[in-house]
Design a protein around this motif. Structure first.
Motif, PDB file in Angstrom:
ATOM      1  N   LEU A   1      58.613 -24.488   5.585  1.00 39.35           N
ATOM      2  CA  LEU A   1      59.202 -23.706   4.587  1.00 39.35           C
ATOM      3  C   LEU A   1      60.728 -23.679   4.752  1.00 39.35           C
ATOM      4  O   LEU A   1      61.392 -23.506   3.749  1.00 39.35           O
ATOM      5  N   ASP A   2      61.277 -23.857   6.170  1.00 41.16           N
ATOM      6  CA  ASP A   2      62.708 -24.280   6.231  1.00 41.16           C
ATOM      7  C   ASP A   2      63.226 -25.531   5.379  1.00 41.16           C
ATOM      8  O   ASP A   2      64.104 -25.344   4.785  1.00 41.16           O
ATOM      9  N   GLU A   3      62.493 -26.447   5.439  1.00 41.44           N
ATOM     10  CA  GLU A   3      62.747 -27.584   4.730  1.00 41.44           C
ATOM     11  C   GLU A   3      62.548 -27.474   3.218  1.00 41.44           C
ATOM     12  O   GLU A   3      63.447 -27.798   2.370  1.00 41.44           O
ATOM     13  N   LEU A   4      61.796 -26.553   2.624  1.00 46.41           N
ATOM     14  CA  LEU A   4      61.723 -26.340   1.191  1.00 46.41           C
ATOM     15  C   LEU A   4      62.747 -25.468   0.825  1.00 46.41           C
ATOM     16  O   LEU A   4      63.253 -25.776  -0.124  1.00 46.41           O
ATOM     17  N   HIS A   5      63.095 -24.697   1.830  1.00 51.70           N
ATOM     18  CA  HIS A   5      64.275 -23.665   1.619  1.00 51.70           C
ATOM     19  C   HIS A   5      65.458 -24.630   1.328  1.00 51.70           C
ATOM     20  O   HIS A   5      66.596 -24.418   0.645  1.00 51.70           O
ATOM     21  N   GLU A   6      65.892 -25.603   2.404  1.00 52.01           N
ATOM     22  CA  GLU A   6      67.070 -26.417   2.318  1.00 52.01           C
ATOM     23  C   GLU A   6      66.726 -27.218   1.054  1.00 52.01           C
ATOM     24  O   GLU A   6      68.152 -27.502   0.219  1.00 52.01           O
ATOM     25  N   VAL A   7      65.905 -27.867   0.527  1.00 50.09           N
ATOM     26  CA  VAL A   7      65.951 -28.549  -0.891  1.00 50.09           C
ATOM     27  C   VAL A   7      66.104 -27.534  -1.974  1.00 50.09           C
ATOM     28  O   VAL A   7      67.030 -28.016  -2.822  1.00 50.09           O
ATOM     29  N   HIS A   8      65.674 -26.266  -1.931  1.00 50.57           N
ATOM     30  CA  HIS A   8      65.932 -25.403  -3.201  1.00 50.57           C
ATOM     31  C   HIS A   8      67.438 -24.989  -3.193  1.00 50.57           C
ATOM     32  O   HIS A   8      68.113 -24.919  -4.192  1.00 50.57           O
ATOM     33  N   ARG A   9      68.046 -24.831  -1.945  1.00 52.68           N
ATOM     34  CA  ARG A   9      69.465 -24.585  -1.901  1.00 52.68           C
ATOM     35  C   ARG A   9      70.362 -25.829  -2.388  1.00 52.68           C
ATOM     36  O   ARG A   9      71.050 -25.553  -3.065  1.00 52.68           O
ATOM     37  N   PHE A  10      70.025 -27.135  -2.110  1.00 51.07           N
ATOM     38  CA  PHE A  10      70.938 -28.149  -2.543  1.00 51.07           C
ATOM     39  C   PHE A  10      70.548 -28.246  -4.172  1.00 51.07           C
ATOM     40  O   PHE A  10      71.675 -28.407  -4.867  1.00 51.07           O
TER      41      PHE A  10
ATOM     42  N   LEU B   1      74.311 -24.786   1.749  1.00 50.10           N
ATOM     43  CA  LEU B   1      73.963 -25.536   2.560  1.00 50.10           C
ATOM     44  C   LEU B   1      75.477 -25.894   3.497  1.00 50.10           C
ATOM     45  O   LEU B   1      76.494 -26.092   2.999  1.00 50.10           O
ATOM     46  N   PRO B   2      75.188 -26.192   4.934  1.00 43.13           N
ATOM     47  CA  PRO B   2      76.373 -26.582   5.385  1.00 43.13           C
ATOM     48  C   PRO B   2      77.068 -27.857   4.921  1.00 43.13           C
ATOM     49  O   PRO B   2      76.087 -28.558   4.272  1.00 43.13           O
ATOM     50  N   ALA B   3      78.016 -28.094   5.037  1.00 43.42           N
ATOM     51  CA  ALA B   3      78.819 -29.424   4.326  1.00 43.42           C
ATOM     52  C   ALA B   3      77.906 -30.603   4.997  1.00 43.42           C
ATOM     53  O   ALA B   3      77.661 -31.583   4.118  1.00 43.42           O
ATOM     54  N   ASP B   4      77.581 -30.784   6.267  1.00 39.27           N
ATOM     55  CA  ASP B   4      76.961 -32.039   6.396  1.00 39.27           C
ATOM     56  C   ASP B   4      75.908 -32.013   5.873  1.00 39.27           C
ATOM     57  O   ASP B   4      75.246 -33.222   5.565  1.00 39.27           O
ATOM     58  N   ARG B   5      74.878 -31.296   5.812  1.00 42.21           N
ATOM     59  CA  ARG B   5      73.443 -30.986   4.899  1.00 42.21           C
ATOM     60  C   ARG B   5      74.004 -31.439   3.468  1.00 42.21           C
ATOM     61  O   ARG B   5      73.011 -32.266   2.802  1.00 42.21           O
ATOM     62  N   GLN B   6      74.724 -30.886   2.881  1.00 41.64           N
ATOM     63  CA  GLN B   6      75.003 -31.033   1.438  1.00 41.64           C
ATOM     64  C   GLN B   6      75.550 -32.634   1.239  1.00 41.64           C
ATOM     65  O   GLN B   6      74.953 -33.148   0.323  1.00 41.64           O
ATOM     66  N   ALA B   7      76.329 -33.056   2.341  1.00 40.06           N
ATOM     67  CA  ALA B   7      76.556 -34.334   2.043  1.00 40.06           C
ATOM     68  C   ALA B   7      75.290 -35.339   2.360  1.00 40.06           C
ATOM     69  O   ALA B   7      75.186 -36.296   1.471  1.00 40.06           O
ATOM     70  N   ALA B   8      74.498 -35.154   3.136  1.00 41.47           N
ATOM     71  CA  ALA B   8      73.430 -35.831   3.533  1.00 41.47           C
ATOM     72  C   ALA B   8      72.382 -35.785   2.244  1.00 41.47           C
ATOM     73  O   ALA B   8      71.726 -36.863   1.726  1.00 41.47           O
ATOM     74  N   PHE B   9      72.235 -34.784   1.411  1.00 40.48           N
ATOM     75  CA  PHE B   9      71.467 -34.709   0.316  1.00 40.48           C
ATOM     76  C   PHE B   9      71.993 -35.417  -0.928  1.00 40.48           C
ATOM     77  O   PHE B   9      71.389 -36.093  -1.590  1.00 40.48           O
ATOM     78  N   ALA B  10      73.449 -35.431  -0.901  1.00 41.04           N
ATOM     79  CA  ALA B  10      74.104 -36.168  -1.880  1.00 41.04           C
ATOM     80  C   ALA B  10      74.001 -37.690  -1.768  1.00 41.04           C
ATOM     81  O   ALA B  10      73.810 -38.291  -2.656  1.00 41.04           O
TER      82      ALA B  10
END
Length: 519
Positions: free
Chosen positions: A77-86, A463-472
């Protein structure tokens, strides 16, 4: 109960700790006014063809968010939450768009203007779009805008026969998760405009069933008269494979009339068979196997056996920002373990008919006091049958808690028992109550408010900047991957299509070898 306990104790030590799960969550993109967004899949999200976590389902307006495989509920669920936030950070600013928080769709335009998914110019991308075009011709595009959550589940060391035993019991007992987690008792009237139905009007532009649980899983949902002619047995992989093989290879007169192409040469569908491809077969649960690029799912199953099951009856819970709660996931784990370990006799045509009858009854009237279901030819109170199953789940929850630590699985079972004892607390009842109390019995207004609340909550925890960059980066890599696939194509599309739908591609290698031998 004794046999169930014995089977539980017979599991290897690593069985329970080896359970794995993943989630695929569909959600329409709506405008802030509660109508379907007609814009293309947002470019910031990357390629819907190749992105590992963000794609589209039927419609260009229908997001599908996908987690990886996880050993823990919270990690999944944490990963699903992260994808949602992106997604929220990438789409919401300036777009005035929402992820629709209900399984039943927002306000829909005319059927032909609902946009189907587009995946680029490659053969595989074109095939995905043509398949969706076929779904539209066969069932109408409105039906395809229904969204849900698919829950993928596996346990190490299980054989295909054990997975099929689990599936048979899941189908028998599917009424229980429908009652506990069904959250779609109402719908915007645009969904049923021009269609026969048994829904009752409630307020302006809203239709409902007073005791309904999941219209998505009822007669207005993923149902098909054509597929009703299929009597697929789940007694073994061979029989299941043979049933699907026939549906995927035998022409169906109504679909022959549609034709593969129209008079202008444009594609109407991939094939004129009862099923174009395996995914067209609807059901509450499916046996699955990870496929190789270009491989047909049925071939993968026949060749290498069942790897996991895909639970397909879960509604989006509009009261949960992710559409599903940790407690619900844990109850699903306990329930699936029960389906695996409980006695599972072979199904029969008579029982398959009973299962269909029970599903439609519970979807439309599952909270009706005194409702009775069919069980081996006899009428039984839904609440009695449900209580029996949950009582048998208690030691299974304890076993899962013993390996995880804590008591969260036991609490999930107790919460389910409490909900059945107080049906007004079930999600479907809560939806109708909230609509009546705060939104003038308007389904669209209620879900719009829940969708806005979800968007605001996601944007409040960026998302923290590094996670946002990773998704981008992942989005850009998916675009590059799509371009590479398109550049590598050499076959004309019609030749690709003919090869893909060839009956030989469905067979395991042993059958292919026999088919290749001269008569």
């Amino acid at each position: 109960m004794g046999e169930l306990q014995q089977r539980l104790e017979a599991l290897t030590p690593g069985s329970l700790t080896g359970i794995r799960r993943g989630i695929e969550k569909e959600s329409l993109r709506s405008r802030a006014d509660g109508k379907l967004s007609l814009t293309p899949h947002p470019a910031a999200l990357g390629s819907a063809l190749t992105h590992p976590h963000i794609t589209t389902d039927f419609s260009e307006s229908q997001l599908e968010l996908i987690t990886g495989v996880h050993a823990g509920v919270e990690a999944c669920l944490d990963e699903l939450h992260e994808v949602h936030r992106f997604v929220a950070q990438s789409v919401a600013p300036g777009a005035d768009e929402l992820m629709w928080a209900s399984s039943m769709p927002c306000g829909l335009p005319s059927d032909e203007t609902i946009p189907i998914g587009r995946y680029g110019t490659s053969n595989v991308g074109r095939a995905k779009s043509v398949y969706r075009m076929g779904l539209g011709h066969r069932y109408g595009r409105r039906m395809q805008t229904i969204s849900g959550i698919h829950y993928n589940w596996s346990m190490p060391g299980l054989s295909s026969a054990q997975y099929f035993a689990l599936i048979r019991n899941f189908r028998r007992h599917a009424f229980l998760p429908l009652v506990l987690f069904g959250a779609s008792p109402a719908v915007c009237e645009s969904f049923v405009e021009g269609r026969p139905h048994e829904l009752q009007r409630i307020g302006d532009y809203t239709m409902h069933m007073p005791h309904g649980t999941s219209l998505r899983m009822g007669r207005l949902g993923y149902q098909s008269e054509a597929q009703a002619s299929l009597s697929v047995s789940y007694n073994c992989l061979e029989g299941y494979g043979a049933s699907l093989h026939e549906a995927l290879t035998q022409p169906y007169p109504a679909y022959e009339t549609i034709g593969v192409r129209n008079l202008g040469g444009e594609y109407n569908q991939l094939a004129t068979t009862l099923l174009q491809i395996e995914n067209e077969f609807y059901g509450t649960i499916r046996p699955k196997r990870t496929i190789f690029p270009g491989e047909r799912p049925l071939h993968a199953l026949r060749e290498r056996g069942v790897e996991y099951v895909e639970v397909r009856l879960m509604d989006l819970d509009p009261f949960e920002p992710l559409g599903i709660s940790p407690r619900t996931v844990r109850l699903l784990d306990v329930f699936l373990l029960h389906c695996l370990l409980a006695e599972s006799p072979d199904d029969s045509p008579e029982e398959i008919a009973e299962i269909g009858h029970n599903q439609h009854l519970v979807a439309a009237r599952g909270r009706e006091p005194g409702l009775r279901l069919q069980r081996r030819g006899r009428a039984v109170l839904l609440m009695d049958w449900a209580a029996e199953i949950l009582a048998e789940c208690v030691p299974l929850a304890a076993a899962l808690d013993a390996v995880d630590g804590g008591s969260l699985h036991a609490e999930a079972v107790r919460a389910a028992e409490a909900s059945l004892a107080a049906p007004q607390t079930l999600p479907s009842a809560r939806v109708l109550k909230a609509m009546a109390q705060d939104h003038g019995n308007s389904f669209v207004d209620f879900i719009r408010s829940r969708s806005l609340a979800t968007r605001d909550a996601l944007l409040a925890t960026p998302l923290p900047a590094d996670r946002q960059a990773a998704f981008a980066l992942m989005a850009q890599q998916s675009v590059d991957a799509q371009k590479a696939i398109e550049a590598a194509d050499t076959l004309p599309f019609e030749q690709y299509r003919e090869q893909y739908v060839s009956p030989t591609r469905l067979m395991p290698r042993t059958m292919q070898a026999r088919a290749a031998q001269p008569a």
